[in-house]
Write an enzyme that holds these catalytic residues in place. Structure first.
Site, PDB file in Angstrom:
ATOM      1  N   SER A 188      -2.180 100.582 -16.010  1.00 30.48           N
ATOM      2  CA  SER A 188      -2.074 101.057 -14.628  1.00 30.48           C
ATOM      3  C   SER A 188      -2.578 100.071 -13.585  1.00 30.48           C
ATOM      4  CB  SER A 188      -2.814 102.387 -14.473  1.00 30.48           C
ATOM      5  OG  SER A 188      -2.083 103.447 -15.059  1.00 30.48           O
ATOM      6  N   GLU A 221       5.725 104.681 -20.688  1.00 30.49           N
ATOM      7  CA  GLU A 221       6.010 103.790 -21.813  1.00 30.49           C
ATOM      8  C   GLU A 221       5.343 102.430 -21.650  1.00 30.49           C
ATOM      9  OE1 GLU A 221       8.262 105.530 -20.179  1.00 30.49           O
ATOM     10  OE2 GLU A 221       9.030 106.951 -21.678  1.00 30.49           O
ATOM     11  N   LYS A 280      -9.004  98.905  -9.393  1.00 32.04           N
ATOM     12  CA  LYS A 280      -7.961  99.711 -10.030  1.00 32.04           C
ATOM     13  C   LYS A 280      -8.075  99.485 -11.528  1.00 32.04           C
ATOM     14  CE  LYS A 280      -4.596 102.465 -10.580  1.00 32.04           C
ATOM     15  NZ  LYS A 280      -5.361 102.956 -11.753  1.00 32.04           N
ATOM     16  N   THR A 281      -8.071 100.577 -12.259  1.00 29.79           N
ATOM     17  CA  THR A 281      -8.226 100.498 -13.705  1.00 29.79           C
ATOM     18  C   THR A 281      -6.900 100.749 -14.417  1.00 29.79           C
ATOM     19  OG1 THR A 281      -8.781 102.840 -13.866  1.00 29.79           O
ATOM     20  CG2 THR A 281     -10.601 101.296 -13.532  1.00 29.79           C
ATOM     21  N   GLY A 282      -6.902 100.479 -15.709  1.00 30.13           N
ATOM     22  CA  GLY A 282      -5.761 100.780 -16.563  1.00 30.13           C
ATOM     23  C   GLY A 282      -6.247 101.136 -17.948  1.00 30.13           C
TER      24      GLY A 282
END
Length: 286
Positions: free
Chosen positions: A66, A164, A230-232
């Site tokens: 993300s 996905e 911002k993280t993912g």
């Protein structure tokens, strides 16, 4: 003797920065790799100059997850600056447009959301459906990759949609970046003329307002420090964060940290990223 000493000092000044840097952040990264049984990629970059301060596997590929949503909203803002988009434009969507983890967009099926609201949801809450709706406005994954090429990023690529793109298969180049490329791209979006000053401030504010990054670098941030991030995350051994940090409530450096191929739990991944962040901050304060 004085001449020789001056020559040595001049020679040392030309050596790569990693020679001079305190090993503490890098030692923490090596320890994290050992404890995670995975790979860590990291870069610490000066926001004003673009100079690399610390780096580890900075040119290796890692899943974006993300964190791509910051670049996505940068592309949206570039379209706003060009007169091709409006943050106030309302986008309507249907139940079938929703994907897993859409905490904001799922509440607005009846009334829709503006482009600006979708960007806020995508960055501050990591809303996946909001990201997909925005991706459609820039030409999908291929369109976002084309935007990256236009601003000089020849490495970062987006190939799929949410969710996905979070697959994070070992050795898969799809939906990946490198820490160095992501940091350079973020710096371009926030400091160059790729975006207007107004759009730069808006992108930064969305990152400041991030509400899902608490367990990472924010958990070790000293009082009075600035952070925008911002993280993912991926269920398959990956985690990441892109952030701007600085004391005295000023954004001074870009920090990008990615993990991949680790069997560790999400809580353990969060803890390791927080530990790397703490080491960088401690080194910074010396």
């Amino acid at each position: 003797m004085r001449y020789i000493r001056l020559c040595i000092i001049s020679l040392l000044a030309t050596l790569p920065l990693a020679v001079h840097a305190s090993p503490q952040p890098l030692e923490q990264i090596k320890l994290s790799e050992s404890q995670l049984s995975g790979r860590v990629g990291m870069i610490e970059m000066d926001l004003a100059s673009g100079r690399t301060l610390t780096a580890w596997r900075a040119d290796e590929r890692f899943p974006m997850m993300s964190t791509f949503k910051v670049v996505l909203c940068g592309a949206v803002l570039a379209r706003v600056d060009a007169g091709d988009e409006q943050l106030e434009r309302k986008i309507h969507y249907r139940q079938q447009d929703l994907v897993d983890y859409s905490p904001v967009s799922e509440k607005h099926l009846a009334d829709g959301m503006t482009v600006g609201e979708l960007c806020a949801a995508a960055i501050t809450m990591s809303d996946n459906s909001a990201a997909n709706l925005l991706l459609a406005t820039v030409g999908g994954p291929a369109g976002l990759t084309a935007f990256l090429r236009q601003i000089g990023d020849n490495v970062t690529r987006l190939d799929r949609w949410e969710t996905e793109l979070n697959e994070a298969l070992p050795g898969d180049a799809r939906d990946t970046t490198t820490p160095a490329s992501m940091a350079a791209t973020l710096r371009k979006l926030l400091t160059s003329q790729r975006l207007s000053a107004r759009s730069q401030l808006q992108l930064l504010q969305w990152m400041v307002d991030d509400r899902v990054a608490g367990p990472l670098i924010r958990s070790v941030l000293p009082a009075g420090w600035f952070i925008a991030d911002k993280t993912g995350a991926s269920e398959r051994g990956a985690r990441g964060i892109v952030a701007l940090l600085g004391p005295n409530n000023k954004a001074e450096r870009i920090v990008v940290i990615y993990l991949r191929d680790t069997p560790a739990s999400m809580a353990e991944r969060n803890q390791q990223i927080a530990g790397i962040g703490a080491a960088l901050i401690e080194h910074w304060q010396r």
